[in-house]
Design an enzyme around this catalytic site. Structure first.
Site, PDB file in Angstrom:
ATOM      1  N   CYS A 122       0.824  -1.207   0.000  1.00 16.63           N
ATOM      2  CA  CYS A 122       0.000   0.000   0.000  1.00 16.63           C
ATOM      3  C   CYS A 122       0.864   1.267   0.000  1.00 16.63           C
ATOM      4  CB  CYS A 122      -0.991  -0.030   1.159  1.00 16.63           C
ATOM      5  SG  CYS A 122      -2.346   1.166   0.979  1.00 16.63           S
ATOM      6  N   HIS A 222      -3.741  -4.978   0.620  1.00 14.57           N
ATOM      7  CA  HIS A 222      -3.257  -5.357   1.953  1.00 14.57           C
ATOM      8  C   HIS A 222      -3.292  -6.875   2.115  1.00 14.57           C
ATOM      9  CE1 HIS A 222      -2.669  -1.554   4.141  1.00 14.57           C
ATOM     10  NE2 HIS A 222      -3.538  -1.074   3.265  1.00 14.57           N
ATOM     11  N   GLU A 224      -1.684  -8.729   4.031  1.00 11.37           N
ATOM     12  CA  GLU A 224      -1.579  -9.161   5.433  1.00 11.37           C
ATOM     13  C   GLU A 224      -2.940  -9.337   6.085  1.00 11.37           C
ATOM     14  OE1 GLU A 224      -2.395  -4.873   5.939  1.00 11.37           O
ATOM     15  OE2 GLU A 224      -1.226  -6.072   4.495  1.00 11.37           O
TER      16      GLU A 224
END
Length: 250
Positions: A122, A222, A224
């Site tokens: 990001c 994202h 994660e």
């Protein structure tokens, strides 16, 4: 005989540094400035077989001081100061965080000098682009006429992403993937040497790679946030292992 502290237990996991936030925070009985990070980054590195180490946006970051790292994650977060890419701030652009910007540009430069594998997430992808001379759209909804990339405060959106055939990212994730995203800025002019390897349906750049580098991938999403899918982090950790093995053979 080796002591318990030095007994061999197989190869050590790669050490993956993750950049962090410097924010006014409250925890326990304290309310103070703190170095913080979403736990999901750490869990994603652990799930991929790496050891996560948090890197504060403070310190003397250069090749000589980060040589103990095997890989680097540039995490998401605040908008990059617009003067770094030659623009006045847009009304929606966040308050500059020059301390973090300075630390992370220095970390990226050190990682490139050391040929460390880098996953830029990001804000991290935007920082990679700016570091290579690129610019940003400071408010993406003005470019694409939708808010799909940042539907609400503290809420992730979902986007279908098309990945370029033959790219490293396609080898990791395939030709298409649905990603979670939360950003109001995005890549405009692409930095020198970067290759765009994924886009959203509205044309927003979703991923870049740096050809010729051992492993430098930037994603606007994202990854994660999906602990069940650790493929990107696993690719980073695998590249970190191979780099360490190459150094050990020298």
């Amino acid at each position: 005989m080796a002591s318990n502290g030095s007994r061999a237990r197989g190869p050590r996991p790669p050490v993956i540094g993750i950049t962090t936030y410097l924010e006014h925070s409250a925890f326990g009985i304290w309310e103070t400035e703190a170095v913080v990070l979403h736990r999901s980054y750490v869990e994603s590195v652990r799930a991929a077989g790496g050891n996560a180490v948090l890197l504060p946006p403070l310190g003397d970051w250069r090749a000589e001081t980060v040589g103990w790292l095997d890989g680097l994650v540039l995490s998401g977060g605040a908008d990059i100061e617009s003067t770094r890419y030659g623009q006045d701030p847009h009304p929606t652009t966040g308050t500059p965080q020059p301390t973090r910007d300075e630390a992370e540009f220095a970390l990226l430069a050190a990682a490139r000098e050391l040929d460390l594998p880098v996953l830029a997430v990001c804000r991290g992808m935007q920082l990679l682009n700016v570091a290579l001379g690129g610019t940003l759209h400071q408010h993406t909804p003005e470019q694409v006429a939708n808010t799909d990339h940042q539907p609400a405060i503290a809420r992730f959106g979902k986007n279908d992403v098309t990945i370029r055939r033959g790219s490293r990212l396609a080898g990791i994730l395939g030709r298409a993937v649905t990603v979670q995203c939360h950003h109001h800025q995005s890549l405009d002019r692409v930095g020198e040497g970067l290759a765009v390897v994924a886009t959203a349906a509205d044309g927003t750049v979703e991923a870049v790679e740096l050809p010729g580098a051992r492993f430098i991938i930037g994603v606007q999403s994202h990854p994660e946030q999906n602990i069940e899918d650790s493929r990107l982090f696993a690719a980073l950790v695998d590249a970190a292992k191979r780099r360490r093995e190459d150094l050990e053979r020298e």
